[in-house]
Every structure is written in structure tokens, then in C-alpha cells.
Scaffold this active site. Structure first.
Site, PDB file in Angstrom:
ATOM      1  N   CYS A  45       0.760  -1.571   0.435  1.00 55.81           N
ATOM      2  CA  CYS A  45      -0.098  -0.394  -0.085  1.00 55.81           C
ATOM      3  C   CYS A  45       1.298   1.260   0.060  1.00 55.81           C
ATOM      4  O   CYS A  45       0.661   2.158  -0.480  1.00 55.81           O
ATOM      5  CB  CYS A  45      -0.880  -0.205   0.834  1.00 55.81           C
ATOM      6  SG  CYS A  45      -2.325  -1.229   1.226  1.00 55.81           S
ATOM      7  N   ASP A 135     -21.497  11.598 -13.090  1.00 58.29           N
ATOM      8  CA  ASP A 135     -22.781  11.518 -13.385  1.00 58.29           C
ATOM      9  C   ASP A 135     -22.884  10.887 -11.825  1.00 58.29           C
ATOM     10  O   ASP A 135     -24.409  10.426 -11.682  1.00 58.29           O
ATOM     11  CB  ASP A 135     -23.708  10.576 -14.578  1.00 58.29           C
ATOM     12  CG  ASP A 135     -23.194   9.613 -15.044  1.00 58.29           C
ATOM     13  OD1 ASP A 135     -22.248   9.074 -14.332  1.00 58.29           O
ATOM     14  OD2 ASP A 135     -23.378   8.806 -16.112  1.00 58.29           O
TER      15      ASP A 135
END
Length: 221
Positions: A45, A135
Site C-alpha cells: 500500500c 454523473d
């Protein structure tokens, strides 16, 4: 549970390293990428968050807002960021927020990896990539196991394709990169394609004699 392509992405509450807000407010009218991590202070990570930070100018050029998520506290995130910056050679303010996620959020979004568990036997949060449109609908999801780091150059390539095909009647072939030839979508007739693509298109001959592989220059260039 998870989120399917084309569905509105949940408007989750985000408690982050850069303040608190609803996810849809953070996205506003931009594109967004949300990428998750199993926990703070994990090695793969650390490389990913550092790479993402280095590539922020590329995401900015595409009007893509970046946000991470890890199942640890904001205070933990701030400490981890110092390690990320040191590893990646970054200075100054960290360029994007990291959400202090919960296991419930991870479960709701389908982000748990049953094959990778923590010391208590609980499934870790998988490495998910969600690309969300203006959207607020999910445009792409990638699910990596906890042990495999992401290829952010591929993610940027995918964003180029998503943004192009959202506005032009084209698809992008395997290994396509911005500026290369695209494919006319099958729903367009040849007559319609000639109108939409003034640079023309070329039909690739195949043994079936079907003229379904039609290549046209990248219409965004």
C-alpha cells in the site's frame, strides 16, 4: 453487496485527512478514482499511495479527483503519510485525501478479500479501484487481491478510454493508448460512421468477410 457498473455509487460519509464530506460533494462534477487499502503501514500500500501521489498531475490533467480509503483512523493515516512521502521522495502537502474507512463500508462496497485475513482471522480489505463519472455512476471497477499492487499507468490508460468513449461513438482495442486508432462501434452504420468521422475509417479484412472491424483515427485528436 458491491456496486455494479452503471449504478450510482453510494454517497458515503467520508472522514478524511483533508476534512469531512459526502463522497458526491467531493466528486462534484468531475471524474473520480477511489482506491482502497487493507490497512495503514502495509508495504504494498505504501508503494501504491506514493505512486498515485507522484502521478497526481496526470489525474489532474484528466479532471479526475483522487481519494484513498484505508481501515484505520485519520490520526493513523497522518502518521502513515510521513512514511509514504519518505519512501516516494515527496515533499509538502500530501496531494489527496485518505478516508478513515470502516469494515461496514468495506463490506457494503464489496471490498473484502476472504482469502487474506488479519491476525484475528478477519478478511482484509481488498485493493479495489473504483472509477466514478461526473454523473456519480460507477464506470469501472478493478479488484486486486491484498498481495498484488496496482499498475497506475494502466489505470490512467483506462481513464483515457472511458473519457473518450463516453462522448464519442468508438471503442478502444486491446492495449490502446490515447492517440491511437479506435474502433467504430457496431451500432453505427457505415453511412453514419462517415458522417461522424470525417477522417474516415478502414475496414479490416477477416476470413468471415464480415466488415465489423472498422478502425478510425482517435476522434479526440
Amino acid at each position: 453487496m458491491g456496486v455494479n457498473l452503471g449504478q450510482v455509487f453510494p454517497n458515503i460519509d467520508c472522514k478524511t485527512t483533508k476534512g469531512d464530506y459526502k463522497l458526491h460533494d467531493f466528486i462534484n462534477e468531475s471524474w473520480a478514482i477511489l482506491f482502497s487499502h487493507p490497512a495503514d503501514y502495509t508495504p504494498v500500500c505504501t508503494t501504491e499511495l506514493g505512486t498515485a501521489a507522484q502521478l497526481k498531475p496526470e489525474f489532474d490533467a484528466r479532471s479526475v479527483r483522487m481519494i484513498g480509503l484505508s481501515i484505520d483512523s485519520v490520526d493513523s493515516h497522518h502518521g502513515w503519510i510521513k512514511d509514504i512521502q519518505s519512501y516516494a521522495g515527496l515533499k509538502g502537502d500530501f496531494p489527496y485525501p485518505i478516508i478513515a474507512g470502516t469494515r461496514q463500508t468495506a463490506a457494503d462496497l464489496g471490498m473484502l478479500d476472504p482469502d487474506e485475513v488479519d491476525a484475528t482471522g478477519m478478511p482484509l480489505t481488498a485493493r479495489c479501484v473504483f472509477i466514478i463519472g461526473p454523473d456519480k455512476k460507477l464506470k469501472l471497477s478493478l479488484l486486486y487481491p491484498a498481495t498484488t499492487g496496482r499498475n497506475f499507468n494502466e489505470i490512467i490508460r483506462v481513464i483515457d478510454s472511458l473519457q473518450l468513449t463516453a462522448t464519442k461513438k468508438v471503442a478502444t482495442p486491446a492495449n490502446w493508448k490515447s492517440g491511437e486508432d479506435c474502433m467504430v462501434v457496431p451500432s453505427l452504420s457505415d453511412a453514419e460512421a462517415k458522417t461522424l468521422f470525417p477522417k474516415g475509417f478502414k475496414v479490416t479484412e477477416v476470413p468471415s468477410k464480415k466488415s465489423y472491424i472498422r478502425l478510425t483515427p482517435d476522434p479526440s485528436k
